[in-house]
Structures are given as structure tokens and as C-alpha cells.
Design an enzyme around this catalytic site. Structure first.
Site, short mmCIF file in Angstrom:
data_model
loop_
_atom_site.label_atom_id
_atom_site.label_comp_id
_atom_site.label_asym_id
_atom_site.label_seq_id
_atom_site.Cartn_x
_atom_site.Cartn_y
_atom_site.Cartn_z
N PHE A 135 0.86 -1.18 0.00
CA PHE A 135 0.00 0.00 0.00
C PHE A 135 0.90 1.23 0.00
CE2 PHE A 135 -2.43 3.56 1.45
CZ PHE A 135 -3.59 3.44 0.74
N ASP A 176 9.49 2.89 1.71
CA ASP A 176 8.31 3.68 2.05
C ASP A 176 8.10 3.54 3.56
OD1 ASP A 176 5.87 4.73 2.63
OD2 ASP A 176 4.82 3.85 0.91
N LYS A 202 2.95 11.15 7.10
CA LYS A 202 2.19 10.97 8.34
C LYS A 202 2.77 11.73 9.54
CE LYS A 202 0.15 6.55 6.92
NZ LYS A 202 -1.20 6.87 6.49
#
Ligand SMILES: Cc1ncc(COP(=O)(O)O)c(C=O)c1O
Length: 426
Positions: free
Chosen positions: A164, A249, A278
């Protein structure tokens, strides 16, 4: 323990005029407005939050919840961390936006400090996580053509099954989740998908056109899938040997969550590019970045990539506060020690309605026996008991509380989970 009785008046929302500020008269009305006037691309739990502090949030009716999702790790430092808010407030009173047509006084220091935290040279600031992954892929293609000399238009990138990386057309093009992927074609070419955790498959997928391998060091959305210990070191070795960039990532796994500044550290690996997001925004605003060495990020020239809001003064001031917090090492240490405690408590639930637990740092995926309940049902029951968590992929419950959570609060959350499982087992 701070405020574990969800309904006690003293633990309500600190006297803030929640209803006056909310724009809806009740939680029910707020849900109705959202359902009537927003796209239905999420399926939230029926909880309407109006206030947050540290690891706790309060809904419009004054009920308190322990936030064990932390906005998918965007709230690693908790809600409204005083140091982060102070940096944001100070910057709000000075300068908020310039565009990149000019320098501003927060930009250089932010890039230098973040690069230093990562042991790298340069930063490419963006806003959302998906945008940062896209940026890393663009850099990798540019590097492939200019430095590796891949024939124009032929660059390939190897990615993992069940990845993802975000929701843009290119990123969903190589998603293996039908819900994320299907009916968004035509898809962006240039990606090869291999099983996660299988170093031989990675080796076989790489050829002379390969410019990058893009991996999550731990697959978060897939259910906190921790790879075998040899996987990332092997990926590093293959990438070095074949002159391929290793892109980590770390949008969800990085910045303290995994018990280190970067999850890659837990495996003794340094990638060529980190992708961050984030928690870099301190729970205040979206801040993301690609961080890497000069010989890689240095390929970009003026006008070749950019973003109006990327690297804006407010984002940089907040990002600098985040870097300062991480420099202390305190949050990484908390994630490690609280993570061990969480893991020990969760392991006790295996066989009691839980089939498997996976974790790294303060981050756990808990598989609930499918015959007992769906992950969603467990999360609904947890919410009723004052704990917010998120299901993923049917039967997994994901816990990623803010790293400021106290040990007894964490125990309390696991006790609530044990109580939900007992209820379900009858
Ligand atoms: C590993 C990873 N990459 C990228 C993203 C996308 O980030 P954003 O939602 O900010 O675009 C996420 C979001 O969950 C993520 O977990």
C-alpha cells in the site's frame, strides 16, 4: 492512569465549548451531514470526535476513548503535543506560505535537520504520503535515465504484493488489492510485482531496465506484515549489486513507530531513498518528504518537479519540531519497550479468539478467528468500551497507539480487547 473511565465528567473535553464550535448539534446530526454530503470512500466507526489530547480523544457527547489507531501513525506524538503546537502557533504568527518561488527562513533548516536525522544529504518536501511516493518514483526514473543510462521510456520498478503506497492512478496501478486497484485503468506501466518477503523473487524480477525496488519495511495496511529478518538485508544487497535504488516507504513505519527512527534500522538496512509522511506533520498538517543522498536526489533540476504547498513555512516549522522530538530518542525507546509489553499481552490472547499476532515496535496486527467475528465487529465493540482501533483485510485488528501512551493505558486497552473476545466467545 490518566482518565480511563470513559464517562467521568472530570475527563471530559477540558471545558472546551465543543458543541458551540462543532457546527452540528449532536453526533447523530454530524454523521447524517457527513453521510449526506461527503463521498462514501470511507466507512468510519460511528464515533464523532471533537477533542483530543495525548493518547485520548473525546466525542461530541463527552465520551472519552483511548486512540489506539493514532491516525494510521500520523499521531505518533499524540494529539496536540505541546512542543509541536508551540512551533505551529509561533509560525502562524510569522509566515505561513510563500510558494517555492522564494526562500523562507524555515526551509533550509528543516531540510538540513531532517536529512541529518536520516543520515542523508537532501530532502524533497511534499505534502501527502502518496505524493511523496510518486515523487520518489519520478526521481528513480530520472536517475535511471541520467545515471544508470536505462534506454528512454524503458525504466521498470519492482514492488511487492499486498503493498500500500497510496491512491494516485500510478500507485493503484500496482496495487494487488482489488478494492484499491480495480476499475481505475488504464494503468501506469513500468511496475513488476513480486511476493513480499521472497528475496529470490526479487532477484529474478530485476533486469537491466530496473531503476528501483520500492518496499514498505513492514506492510502496514496489509495487516502489519513483518518480513523475515533476512529479507531487507538481502534486498539491500541485490539492489547494490545490480545498481538499483532501494526505496523504503517509511510513511507508516518510520519516525519512531517501529522502535527506531526508521523501521529499516531494525533490520540493519540503509535504503537509497526514504519516503516519509504521516508523523512528519506532527498530527497538525500534511507534511511528507523524500530523503536521500545527493547523487540520487541531485538529479532534479528547476521546474522538473514541485508542489505549491510542499515545504511551506508552517509545514517546515512543524516538521522541525518533529525532528527535535525524534532527536531525543525518547519516542523510539518508548515504542520499543511499550511494544514488547504489548506483544507479551497480545500473545496471551492467541487461542482465546486470536489466531496470530504480528508486531514491530508499538504496532501490532491481530488476526481474529474468522468464525468468531470480523475485525470490524471487534473494533465496534472496542469503541463501545472506550478504545479506538481499525480493522484491515477482514479479520485483522490493527493497533498503533500514540507513542506517548502510558504502560497502564496500554494494558487497559488490551484488557478491553480481551473482554471483547470473551463476550464474542460467549
Ligand atoms: C506505507 C504507506 N505509504 C503511503 C501511504 C499514503 O499516504 P497518504 O494517505 O498520506 O497519501 C500510506 C497511507 O496509509 C502508507 O501507509
Amino acid at each position: 492512569m490518566r482518565g480511563y473511565h470513559p464517562y467521568t465528567g472530570s475527563h471530559r473535553h477540558g471545558g472546551t465549548g465543543v458543541r458551540e464550535l462543532s457546527g452540528a448539534r449532536s453526533g447523530t446530526e454530524a454523521v447524517r451531514l457527513a453521510e449526506d454530503h461527503s463521498t462514501h470512500n470511507y466507512h468510519p466507526l460511528p464515533v464523532v470526535l471533537a477533542y483530543g489530547e495525548g493518547a485520548w480523544v473525546t466525542d461530541m457527547e463527552g465520551k472519552r476513548y483511548l486512540d489506539c489507531l493514532a491516525a494510521y501513525s500520523a499521531l505518533n506524538f499524540g494529539h496536540r503535543h505541546p512542543r509541536i503546537l508551540a512551533a505551529a502557533r509561533a509560525q502562524l504568527d510569522r509566515l505561513t506560505l510563500t510558494g517555492r518561488a522564494f526562500y523562507h527562513d524555515q526551509f533550509g533548516p528543516f531540510c538540513q535537520e531532517l536529512a541529518e536525522l536520516a543520515g542523508m544529504d537532501m530532502v524533497l518536501p511534499m505534502n501527502s504520503g502518496a505524493e511523496a511516493v510518486e515523487s520518489a518514483l519520478k526521481v528513480a526514473r530520472k536517475w535511471g535515465y541520467q545515471v544508470k543510462r536505462v534506454p528512454d521510456g524503458r525504466a521498470s520498478v519492482v514492488v511487492a504484493e499486498n503493498n500500500f503506497h497510496g491512491r494516485t492512478i500510478s500507485l493503484v496501478s500496482f496495487s494487488t488489492d482489488p478494492v484499491t486497484h480495480d476499475e481505475y485503468g488504464p494503468y501506469t506501466p513500468g511496475f513488476r510485482i513480486v511476493p513480499y518477503g521472497d528475496a529470490s523473487a526479487l532477484t529474478r524480477a530485476i533486469d537491466d531496465t530496473t531503476v528501483a525496488v520500492l518496499l514498505e519495511p513492514v506492510q502496514g495496511e496489509a495487516g502489519v506484515i513483518v518480513p523475515p529478518p533476512h529479507y531487507l538485508p538481502a534486498a539491500r544487497e541485490i539492489c547494490t549489486r545490480r545498481n538499483v535504488l532501494l526505496i523504503a516507504d517509511e510513511i507508516q513505519s518510520g519516525l519512531g513507530r517501529a522502535g527506531a527512527t526508521f523501521a529499516c534500522e531494525r533490520f540493519g538496512v540503509v535504503p537509497d531513498l526514504y519516503v516519509l509522511g504521516k508523523a512528519l506533520g506532527g498530527g497538525v498538517l500534511p507534511v511528507s518528504a523524500v530523503v536521500g543522498r545527493r547523487d540520487v536526489l541531485g538529479v532534479l533540476r528547476p521546474g522538473e518537479h514541485g508542489s505549491t504547498f510542499g515545504g511551506n513555512p508552517l509545514a517546515c516549522a512543524v516538521g522541525r519540531a518533529v525532528v527535535r522530538l525524534l532527536r531525543t530518542g525518547e519516542y523510539q525507546a518508548r515504542a520499543r519497550s511499550l511494544g514488547q509489553r504489548l506483544r507479551a499481552r497480545l500473545d496471551e490472547l492467541v487461542g482465546q479468539g486470536v489466531t496470530e499476532v504480528r508486531s514491530l515496535g508499538l504496532w501490532a496486527g491481530i488476526d481474529v478467528h474468522p468464525a468468531l467475528a470480523t475485525g470490524r465487529e471487534v473494533c465496534e465493540r472496542l469503541a463501545a468500551k472506550g478504545v479506538l482501533a481499525k480493522d484491515t483485510h477482514g479479520s485483522t485488528v490493527r493497533l498503533a497507539p500514540p507513542l506517548v501512551i502510558e504502560a497502564d493505558e496500554l494494558d487497559w486497552a488490551v484488557d478491553r480487547l480481551a473482554a471483547v473476545l470473551r463476550e464474542l466467545r460467549g
